[in-house]
Design a protein around this motif. Structure first.
Motif, short mmCIF file in Angstrom:
data_model
loop_
_atom_site.label_atom_id
_atom_site.label_comp_id
_atom_site.label_asym_id
_atom_site.label_seq_id
_atom_site.Cartn_x
_atom_site.Cartn_y
_atom_site.Cartn_z
N TYR A 117 69.93 33.94 93.07
CA TYR A 117 68.96 32.86 93.11
C TYR A 117 69.42 31.67 92.28
O TYR A 117 70.08 31.83 91.25
N GLU A 118 69.03 30.50 92.70
CA GLU A 118 69.42 29.26 92.04
C GLU A 118 68.26 28.51 91.40
O GLU A 118 68.47 27.75 90.45
N LEU A 119 67.06 28.71 91.90
CA LEU A 119 65.90 27.97 91.43
C LEU A 119 64.96 28.90 90.68
O LEU A 119 64.61 29.97 91.17
N TRP A 120 64.53 28.48 89.49
CA TRP A 120 63.72 29.34 88.62
C TRP A 120 62.54 28.60 88.04
O TRP A 120 62.61 27.41 87.74
N GLY A 121 61.45 29.33 87.87
CA GLY A 121 60.30 28.80 87.17
C GLY A 121 60.45 28.96 85.68
O GLY A 121 61.46 29.47 85.18
N GLN A 122 59.43 28.55 84.95
CA GLN A 122 59.49 28.55 83.49
C GLN A 122 59.13 29.89 82.88
O GLN A 122 59.39 30.12 81.69
N GLY A 123 58.53 30.78 83.63
CA GLY A 123 58.18 32.10 83.15
C GLY A 123 56.74 32.21 82.69
O GLY A 123 56.13 31.24 82.26
N THR A 124 56.20 33.44 82.78
CA THR A 124 54.87 33.74 82.26
C THR A 124 54.93 35.10 81.58
O THR A 124 55.48 36.05 82.12
#
Length: 130
Positions: A117-124
């Protein structure tokens, strides 16, 4: 530009439930996947679940199979991770990830690997206490 935003994390007792959500702005599922990953300090990012393609094929890590469910909303661009029967080992930062390009095919081996994967969110953050 694809932008991923996670929500729904929190603190629960063992045996409890949480539902995480990932909104993928500007995303299309044709030949692409969205996955959920988790990571604790000093460890590699671990694949949890993924949903791929317009047909919505799903994949799960053995450690969460039967407890977690990944789903896409019928309308919109939101992916959910329903987490039931949580255990302390589930404690981690959970990330939503998306492909930036088309895959030729889908497989559990590839779709649950963070390097795919190349695109990531900021996390929770998810914290499960005993």
């Amino acid at each position: 530009q694809v932008h991923l935003v996670e929500s729904g994390g929190g603190s629960v007792q063992a045996g409890g439930s949480l539902r995480l959500s990932c909104t993928a702005s500007g995303y299309t599922f044709d030949h692409r996947c969205i996955g959920w990953f988790r990571q604790t300090p000093g460890t590699e990012r671990e694949g949890v679940a993924a949903v791929c393609g317009t047909s919505g094929v799903v994949y799960y890590a053995d450690s969460v199979k039967g407890r977690f469910t990944i789903s896409r909303e019928v309308a919109g661009i939101t992916v959910h991770l329903q987490m039931n029967g949580l255990i302390p080992e589930d404690t981690a930062m959970y990330y939503c990830a998306a492909d930036s390009s088309d895959r030729p095919y889908f497989s559990i081996y590839h779709t649950l690997r963070a390097i795919e994967y190349e695109l990531w969110g900021q996390g929770t953050q998810v914290t499960v206490s005993s």
